[in-house]
Design a protein around this motif. Structure first.
Motif, PDB file in Angstrom:
ATOM      1  N   GLY A 138      -0.745   4.537   7.811  1.00 22.29           N
ATOM      2  CA  GLY A 138      -1.560   5.708   7.506  1.00 22.29           C
ATOM      3  C   GLY A 138      -2.142   5.750   6.103  1.00 22.29           C
ATOM      4  O   GLY A 138      -2.886   6.656   5.767  1.00 22.29           O
ATOM      5  N   VAL A 139      -1.803   4.797   5.261  1.00 21.73           N
ATOM      6  CA  VAL A 139      -2.318   4.769   3.892  1.00 21.73           C
ATOM      7  C   VAL A 139      -3.769   4.302   3.921  1.00 21.73           C
ATOM      8  O   VAL A 139      -4.090   3.267   4.500  1.00 21.73           O
ATOM      9  N   ASP A 140      -4.671   5.078   3.298  1.00 27.71           N
ATOM     10  CA  ASP A 140      -6.092   4.744   3.270  1.00 27.71           C
ATOM     11  C   ASP A 140      -6.527   4.407   1.840  1.00 27.71           C
ATOM     12  O   ASP A 140      -6.914   5.285   1.081  1.00 27.71           O
ATOM     13  N   PRO A 141      -6.467   3.133   1.459  1.00 30.17           N
ATOM     14  CA  PRO A 141      -6.827   2.775   0.086  1.00 30.17           C
ATOM     15  C   PRO A 141      -8.309   2.962  -0.222  1.00 30.17           C
ATOM     16  O   PRO A 141      -8.694   3.038  -1.382  1.00 30.17           O
ATOM     17  N   PHE A 142      -9.153   3.068   0.816  1.00 34.75           N
ATOM     18  CA  PHE A 142     -10.581   3.249   0.568  1.00 34.75           C
ATOM     19  C   PHE A 142     -10.880   4.612  -0.063  1.00 34.75           C
ATOM     20  O   PHE A 142     -11.962   4.815  -0.599  1.00 34.75           O
ATOM     21  N   SER A 143      -9.931   5.522  -0.031  1.00 35.22           N
ATOM     22  CA  SER A 143     -10.108   6.825  -0.680  1.00 35.22           C
ATOM     23  C   SER A 143      -9.751   6.765  -2.169  1.00 35.22           C
ATOM     24  O   SER A 143     -10.001   7.711  -2.902  1.00 35.22           O
ATOM     25  N   TRP A 144      -9.172   5.657  -2.618  1.00 34.77           N
ATOM     26  CA  TRP A 144      -8.799   5.506  -4.022  1.00 34.77           C
ATOM     27  C   TRP A 144     -10.010   5.003  -4.810  1.00 34.77           C
ATOM     28  O   TRP A 144     -10.594   3.977  -4.460  1.00 34.77           O
ATOM     29  N   PRO A 145     -10.390   5.664  -5.884  1.00 33.19           N
ATOM     30  CA  PRO A 145     -11.579   5.237  -6.643  1.00 33.19           C
ATOM     31  C   PRO A 145     -11.430   3.880  -7.331  1.00 33.19           C
ATOM     32  O   PRO A 145     -12.416   3.243  -7.677  1.00 33.19           O
ATOM     33  N   PHE A 146     -10.217   3.388  -7.495  1.00 37.98           N
ATOM     34  CA  PHE A 146      -9.971   2.129  -8.192  1.00 37.98           C
ATOM     35  C   PHE A 146      -9.682   0.979  -7.217  1.00 37.98           C
ATOM     36  O   PHE A 146      -9.319  -0.110  -7.634  1.00 37.98           O
TER      37      PHE A 146
ATOM     38  N   GLU B   1      -5.176   1.228 -12.949  1.00 36.64           N
ATOM     39  CA  GLU B   1      -6.461   0.734 -13.429  1.00 36.64           C
ATOM     40  C   GLU B   1      -7.240   0.187 -12.234  1.00 36.64           C
ATOM     41  O   GLU B   1      -8.428   0.410 -12.106  1.00 36.64           O
ATOM     42  N   SER B   2      -6.532  -0.572 -11.362  1.00 35.45           N
ATOM     43  CA  SER B   2      -7.168  -1.138 -10.176  1.00 35.45           C
ATOM     44  C   SER B   2      -6.115  -1.521  -9.143  1.00 35.45           C
ATOM     45  O   SER B   2      -4.969  -1.794  -9.485  1.00 35.45           O
ATOM     46  N   VAL B   3      -6.545  -1.519  -7.886  1.00 33.00           N
ATOM     47  CA  VAL B   3      -5.776  -2.068  -6.771  1.00 33.00           C
ATOM     48  C   VAL B   3      -6.751  -2.951  -6.015  1.00 33.00           C
ATOM     49  O   VAL B   3      -7.853  -2.515  -5.673  1.00 33.00           O
ATOM     50  N   ILE B   4      -6.360  -4.197  -5.778  1.00 26.50           N
ATOM     51  CA  ILE B   4      -7.264  -5.164  -5.175  1.00 26.50           C
ATOM     52  C   ILE B   4      -6.595  -5.821  -3.967  1.00 26.50           C
ATOM     53  O   ILE B   4      -5.439  -6.235  -4.038  1.00 26.50           O
ATOM     54  N   SER B   5      -7.363  -5.912  -2.888  1.00 20.80           N
ATOM     55  CA  SER B   5      -6.960  -6.670  -1.714  1.00 20.80           C
ATOM     56  C   SER B   5      -7.811  -7.937  -1.703  1.00 20.80           C
ATOM     57  O   SER B   5      -9.030  -7.850  -1.799  1.00 20.80           O
ATOM     58  N   HIS B   6      -7.160  -9.079  -1.620  1.00 20.03           N
ATOM     59  CA  HIS B   6      -7.880 -10.354  -1.618  1.00 20.03           C
ATOM     60  C   HIS B   6      -7.239 -11.260  -0.566  1.00 20.03           C
ATOM     61  O   HIS B   6      -6.188 -10.922  -0.015  1.00 20.03           O
ATOM     62  N   PRO B   7      -7.841 -12.391  -0.244  1.00 20.57           N
ATOM     63  CA  PRO B   7      -7.302 -13.228   0.828  1.00 20.57           C
ATOM     64  C   PRO B   7      -5.842 -13.653   0.639  1.00 20.57           C
ATOM     65  O   PRO B   7      -5.144 -13.918   1.606  1.00 20.57           O
ATOM     66  N   GLY B   8      -5.357 -13.688  -0.592  1.00 20.45           N
ATOM     67  CA  GLY B   8      -3.971 -14.102  -0.849  1.00 20.45           C
ATOM     68  C   GLY B   8      -2.975 -12.968  -0.906  1.00 20.45           C
ATOM     69  O   GLY B   8      -1.784 -13.196  -1.109  1.00 20.45           O
ATOM     70  N   GLY B   9      -3.433 -11.723  -0.768  1.00 18.27           N
ATOM     71  CA  GLY B   9      -2.506 -10.598  -0.839  1.00 18.27           C
ATOM     72  C   GLY B   9      -3.083  -9.419  -1.588  1.00 18.27           C
ATOM     73  O   GLY B   9      -4.273  -9.125  -1.506  1.00 18.27           O
TER      74      GLY B   9
ATOM     75  N   MET C 155       0.827  -1.214   0.000  1.00 18.33           N
ATOM     76  CA  MET C 155       0.000   0.000   0.000  1.00 18.33           C
ATOM     77  C   MET C 155       0.859   1.262   0.000  1.00 18.33           C
ATOM     78  O   MET C 155       0.543   2.222  -0.696  1.00 18.33           O
ATOM     79  N   SER C 156       1.947   1.270   0.750  1.00 17.97           N
ATOM     80  CA  SER C 156       2.859   2.419   0.742  1.00 17.97           C
ATOM     81  C   SER C 156       3.471   2.606  -0.635  1.00 17.97           C
ATOM     82  O   SER C 156       3.606   3.731  -1.124  1.00 17.97           O
ATOM     83  N   TYR C 157       3.835   1.493  -1.266  1.00 16.68           N
ATOM     84  CA  TYR C 157       4.412   1.550  -2.606  1.00 16.68           C
ATOM     85  C   TYR C 157       3.417   2.164  -3.588  1.00 16.68           C
ATOM     86  O   TYR C 157       3.759   3.084  -4.340  1.00 16.68           O
ATOM     87  N   CYS C 158       2.180   1.694  -3.563  1.00 11.07           N
ATOM     88  CA  CYS C 158       1.150   2.236  -4.454  1.00 11.07           C
ATOM     89  C   CYS C 158       0.903   3.710  -4.167  1.00 11.07           C
ATOM     90  O   CYS C 158       0.751   4.515  -5.091  1.00 11.07           O
ATOM     91  N   ASP C 159       0.870   4.073  -2.900  1.00 14.07           N
ATOM     92  CA  ASP C 159       0.650   5.465  -2.510  1.00 14.07           C
ATOM     93  C   ASP C 159       1.760   6.368  -3.062  1.00 14.07           C
ATOM     94  O   ASP C 159       1.488   7.453  -3.585  1.00 14.07           O
ATOM     95  N   LYS C 160       3.001   5.922  -2.972  1.00 15.17           N
ATOM     96  CA  LYS C 160       4.130   6.695  -3.520  1.00 15.17           C
ATOM     97  C   LYS C 160       4.001   6.847  -5.029  1.00 15.17           C
ATOM     98  O   LYS C 160       4.226   7.921  -5.577  1.00 15.17           O
TER      99      LYS C 160
END
Length: 136
Positions: A124-132, A90-98, A76-81
């Motif tokens: 502190g990274v909040d991925p729920f604010s990302w539209p994707f 295009e998308s960021v997905i959290s699933h049971p495997g990672g 998540m920090s990497y994506c935020d940077k």
């Protein structure tokens, strides 16, 4: 050391895409090869200049990722940077495997970033604010 496997990335605007991989994604540029930011040296990207007209028709536009790479932690920090530097997700997905992310370069070439580890230094990274962002 053996020569790295090269993944050819077709581009019409070499300088624009070079800046994207180097400055936004922070791939390491050595001579004319880009090495993945995860430290791997066995695979490298090579940009191949093609004119814009032939890029649209031959070969057909890709509808699948050209390459993928694995992060070991801090996804998540990497994506935020990357987002703060202008990366196109295009998308960021959290699933049971990672985690999984699908990104595009300025010319529409898609690639994936994966992580099988939920460890995160920056809580502190909040991925729920990302539209994707999606969580399964």
């Amino acid at each position: 050391m053996m020569a790295p496997v090269k993944i050819i990335i077709p581009v019409a605007d070499y300088e624009k895409v070079e800046r994207y991989y180097k400055d936004v994604l922070q791939f390491e540029l050595q001579e004319d090869l880009f090495f993945l930011p995860n430290g791997a040296r066995d695979v490298a990207l090579k940009l191949l200049i093609v004119d814009a007209a032939s890029r649209e028709t031959s070969p057909p536009r890709r509808h699948f990722p050209i390459f993928s790479f694995l992060l070991h932690s801090n996804f998540m920090s990497y994506c935020d940077k990357l987002m703060s530097r202008g990366a196109v997700f295009e998308s960021v997905i959290s699933h049971p495997g990672g985690y999984y992310a699908l990104l595009s370069d300025p010319e529409g070439n898609q690639f994936e970033v994966e992580c099988e580890n939920f460890d995160e230094v920056n809580e502190g990274v909040d991925p729920f604010s990302w539209p994707f962002y999606k969580r399964y």
